[in-house]
Design a protein around this motif. Structure first.
Motif, PDB file in Angstrom:
ATOM      1  N   VAL A   1       4.805   3.391  -7.652  1.00 57.24           N
ATOM      2  CA  VAL A   1       3.796   2.475  -8.170  1.00 57.24           C
ATOM      3  C   VAL A   1       4.475   1.719  -9.393  1.00 57.24           C
ATOM      4  N   LYS A   2       5.135   2.774 -10.178  1.00 56.79           N
ATOM      5  CA  LYS A   2       5.513   2.117 -11.573  1.00 56.79           C
ATOM      6  C   LYS A   2       6.891   1.031 -11.243  1.00 56.79           C
ATOM      7  N   LEU A   3       7.701   1.243 -10.139  1.00 54.23           N
ATOM      8  CA  LEU A   3       8.660   0.406 -10.037  1.00 54.23           C
ATOM      9  C   LEU A   3       8.219  -0.708  -9.400  1.00 54.23           C
ATOM     10  N   PHE A   4       7.474  -0.654  -8.289  1.00 55.30           N
ATOM     11  CA  PHE A   4       6.834  -1.963  -7.833  1.00 55.30           C
ATOM     12  C   PHE A   4       6.096  -2.942  -8.728  1.00 55.30           C
ATOM     13  N   ALA A   5       5.332  -2.153  -9.787  1.00 54.42           N
ATOM     14  CA  ALA A   5       4.451  -2.775 -10.475  1.00 54.42           C
ATOM     15  C   ALA A   5       5.584  -3.675 -11.532  1.00 54.42           C
ATOM     16  N   ASN A   6       6.378  -2.985 -12.020  1.00 53.74           N
ATOM     17  CA  ASN A   6       7.181  -3.558 -13.010  1.00 53.74           C
ATOM     18  C   ASN A   6       8.002  -4.787 -12.450  1.00 53.74           C
ATOM     19  N   LYS A   7       7.972  -4.691 -11.128  1.00 48.93           N
ATOM     20  CA  LYS A   7       8.803  -5.875 -10.355  1.00 48.93           C
ATOM     21  C   LYS A   7       7.793  -7.197 -10.094  1.00 48.93           C
ATOM     22  N   GLY A   8       6.705  -6.844 -10.477  1.00 51.05           N
ATOM     23  CA  GLY A   8       5.509  -7.851 -10.376  1.00 51.05           C
ATOM     24  C   GLY A   8       4.661  -7.953  -9.033  1.00 51.05           C
ATOM     25  N   HIS A   9       4.790  -6.847  -8.069  1.00 49.50           N
ATOM     26  CA  HIS A   9       4.293  -6.845  -6.949  1.00 49.50           C
ATOM     27  C   HIS A   9       2.684  -6.326  -7.270  1.00 49.50           C
ATOM     28  N   GLN A  10       1.835  -6.771  -6.051  1.00 51.95           N
ATOM     29  CA  GLN A  10       0.587  -5.974  -6.080  1.00 51.95           C
ATOM     30  C   GLN A  10       0.398  -5.093  -5.152  1.00 51.95           C
ATOM     31  N   ILE A  11      -0.024  -3.841  -5.990  1.00 48.47           N
ATOM     32  CA  ILE A  11       0.022  -2.414  -4.973  1.00 48.47           C
ATOM     33  C   ILE A  11      -1.467  -1.944  -5.106  1.00 48.47           C
ATOM     34  N   LEU A  12      -1.898  -1.232  -3.952  1.00 49.51           N
ATOM     35  CA  LEU A  12      -2.788  -0.455  -3.898  1.00 49.51           C
ATOM     36  C   LEU A  12      -2.347   0.865  -3.668  1.00 49.51           C
ATOM     37  N   ALA A  13      -2.758   1.964  -4.712  1.00 46.17           N
ATOM     38  CA  ALA A  13      -2.213   3.176  -4.805  1.00 46.17           C
ATOM     39  C   ALA A  13      -3.548   4.075  -4.163  1.00 46.17           C
ATOM     40  N   LEU A  14      -3.017   4.926  -3.149  1.00 41.17           N
ATOM     41  CA  LEU A  14      -3.848   5.953  -2.711  1.00 41.17           C
ATOM     42  C   LEU A  14      -3.511   7.221  -2.745  1.00 41.17           C
TER      43      LEU A  14
ATOM     44  N   ILE B   1       3.859   2.152   2.712  1.00 34.40           N
ATOM     45  CA  ILE B   1       4.601   3.364   2.415  1.00 34.40           C
ATOM     46  C   ILE B   1       3.747   4.576   2.794  1.00 34.40           C
ATOM     47  N   ASN B   2       3.912   5.244   3.848  1.00 35.33           N
ATOM     48  CA  ASN B   2       3.296   6.351   4.132  1.00 35.33           C
ATOM     49  C   ASN B   2       4.104   7.541   3.466  1.00 35.33           C
ATOM     50  N   ASN B   3       3.818   8.007   2.200  1.00 37.72           N
ATOM     51  CA  ASN B   3       4.413   8.791   1.408  1.00 37.72           C
ATOM     52  C   ASN B   3       3.701  10.212   1.398  1.00 37.72           C
TER      53      ASN B   3
ATOM     54  N   VAL C   1       0.830  -1.220  -0.129  1.00 38.40           N
ATOM     55  CA  VAL C   1       0.084   0.019  -0.083  1.00 38.40           C
ATOM     56  C   VAL C   1       0.890   1.201   0.058  1.00 38.40           C
ATOM     57  N   ILE C   2       0.581   2.134  -1.017  1.00 39.91           N
ATOM     58  CA  ILE C   2       1.358   3.429  -1.018  1.00 39.91           C
ATOM     59  C   ILE C   2       0.527   4.569  -1.015  1.00 39.91           C
ATOM     60  N   THR C   3       0.650   5.504  -0.024  1.00 43.40           N
ATOM     61  CA  THR C   3      -0.188   6.724  -0.217  1.00 43.40           C
ATOM     62  C   THR C   3       0.554   7.830  -0.913  1.00 43.40           C
ATOM     63  N   GLY C   4       0.031   8.814  -1.487  1.00 33.46           N
ATOM     64  CA  GLY C   4       0.607   9.995  -2.289  1.00 33.46           C
ATOM     65  C   GLY C   4       0.989   9.797  -3.426  1.00 33.46           C
ATOM     66  N   THR C   5       0.061   8.932  -4.144  1.00 35.70           N
ATOM     67  CA  THR C   5       0.646   8.309  -5.563  1.00 35.70           C
ATOM     68  C   THR C   5       0.268   9.030  -6.767  1.00 35.70           C
ATOM     69  N   SER C   6       0.051  10.566  -6.692  1.00 37.94           N
ATOM     70  CA  SER C   6      -0.849  11.027  -7.944  1.00 37.94           C
ATOM     71  C   SER C   6       0.323  11.686  -8.977  1.00 37.94           C
ATOM     72  N   ARG C   7       1.683  12.019  -8.044  1.00 39.36           N
ATOM     73  CA  ARG C   7       2.662  12.625  -8.733  1.00 39.36           C
ATOM     74  C   ARG C   7       3.831  12.312  -7.855  1.00 39.36           C
ATOM     75  N   GLY C   8       4.989  12.763  -8.318  1.00 32.63           N
ATOM     76  CA  GLY C   8       6.572  12.705  -7.644  1.00 32.63           C
ATOM     77  C   GLY C   8       6.674  11.261  -7.307  1.00 32.63           C
ATOM     78  N   ILE C   9       7.279  11.168  -5.785  1.00 29.87           N
ATOM     79  CA  ILE C   9       8.037   9.831  -5.584  1.00 29.87           C
ATOM     80  C   ILE C   9       6.965   8.943  -5.547  1.00 29.87           C
ATOM     81  N   GLY C  10       5.639   9.274  -5.042  1.00 27.44           N
ATOM     82  CA  GLY C  10       4.748   7.941  -5.059  1.00 27.44           C
ATOM     83  C   GLY C  10       4.152   7.427  -6.368  1.00 27.44           C
ATOM     84  N   TYR C  11       4.105   8.270  -7.327  1.00 27.48           N
ATOM     85  CA  TYR C  11       3.690   7.953  -8.843  1.00 27.48           C
ATOM     86  C   TYR C  11       4.978   6.948  -9.163  1.00 27.48           C
TER      87      TYR C  11
END
Length: 227
Positions: free
Chosen positions: A19-32, A78-80, A6-16
Motif C-alpha cells: 500500500v505504501k509503495l504504490f501510494a508513493n508512486k501516485g497510484h489509486q489503491i483500494l486496501a482490503l 493483488i491477492n495477498n 486492489v490489494i488484500t491482506g493489507t493490515s500488516r506485513g507485505i500487504g501493508y
C-alpha cells in the motif's frame, strides 16, 4: 500513469508495505483487510481502506460498487491475504482445512471472479503463493493445510490464464520463500527469514506493473533457497 489497484491482506506485513509503495508512486489503491485501521492511520489521500472479510458475501458487493462508482475499471488485483496453520496432520481437522482454504483459495477465487469484469487488456492479477506449494520444493511438517492451499492457487492461476487468454488479462502467481512477517513469526516463533516485507514488496510492485508484458499463467519462484 496512475493505476487502479486492489490489494488484500493489507493490515500488516507485505500487504501493508505494498500500500505504501504504490501510494508513493501516485497510484489509486483500494486496501482490503479484516483490520482496516493500520492503513487508515497512514492517511494517504490516494488510498481507500475497507474492512473486508473474504467470507462475507456483502463485502464483495461493497468492493464492486466502489470500483463501479469511483474508478470504472481495475488495472491490478493483488491477492495477498493468507492464513497459515502450523499443526501436525494427525491433529488437523476438516474444520482446520476449511478455514485455511476459505481464505487462501475460496476467497481468492471469489474476489478474482467478481473483479474480472472490471478488467481489460493489459490488466494483471497476481496471487501470492508459497514455495511450500510448489511441487518438488522442500516441505515442512505441520503445513499440510497451508501448503496444499498454496498449491491449489498455482493451478487455479494457470486455468484462469487459459480461460481468459483472449481477454488480454494476465494471471500470474508468485511463490514466495520465507519473508520476515508477523504471520511467519506466529507460525514459526524465533525463525529469522532472509527477506524483509519491504524488500519483497518492492519486487512485487515492479512485477505488478510490468510482469504482464512478459508472463501469463506462470508460476515464478521468488526464493533464494534450494530446492
Amino acid at each position: 500513469m496512475s493505476k487502479h489497484i486492489v490489494i488484500t491482506g493489507t493490515s500488516r506485513g507485505i500487504g501493508y508495505e505494498l500500500v505504501k509503495l504504490f501510494a508513493n508512486k501516485g497510484h489509486q489503491i483500494l486496501a482490503l483487510s479484516r483490520n482496516d485501521r493500520p492503513v487508515k492511520a497512514l492517511k494517504l489521500k490516494n488510498v481507500k481502506a475497507f474492512c473486508f472479510d473474504l467470507g462475507d458475501a456483502e463485502a464483495y458487493e461493497k468492493v464492486e460498487e466502489y470500483i463501479k462508482e469511483h474508478w470504472g475499471h481495475l488495472d491490478v488485483l493483488i491477492n495477498n491475504a493468507g492464513q497459515v496453520l502450523n499443526k501436525l496432520f494427525a491433529q488437523t481437522t476438516v474444520s482446520d482445512f476449511e478455514e485455511v482454504y476459505r481464505t487462501n483459495v475460496f476467497g481468492m477465487a471469489e474476489l478474482t471472479r467478481r473483479l474480472i469484469p472490471f478488467m481489460a487488456k493489459n490488466s494483471h492479477v497476481i496471487t501470492m503463493s508459497s514455495m511450500g506449494g510448489v511441487q518438488g520444493s522442500m516441505k515442512f511438517p505441520g503445513l499440510a493445510a497451508y501448503s496444499s492451499s498454496k498449491a491449489a492457487v498455482i493451478t487455479l492461476t494457470e486455468l484462469l490464464a487459459e480461460e481468459y487468454k483472449d481477454s488480454g488479462i494476465s494471471f500470474n502467481v508468485l511463490a514466495l520463500g520465507a519473508v520476515q512477517t508477523e504471520m511467519l513469526e506466529e507460525a514459526f516463533p524465533g525463525y529469522k527469514a532472509p527477506i524483509t516485507p519491504e524488500e519483497i514488496a518492492d519486487y512485487i510492485v515492479d512485477f505488478s506493473l510490468k510482469g504482464q508484458k512478459f508472463y501469463n499463467g506462470k508460476l515464478l519462484q521468488v526464493s533464494n533457497s534450494t530446492p
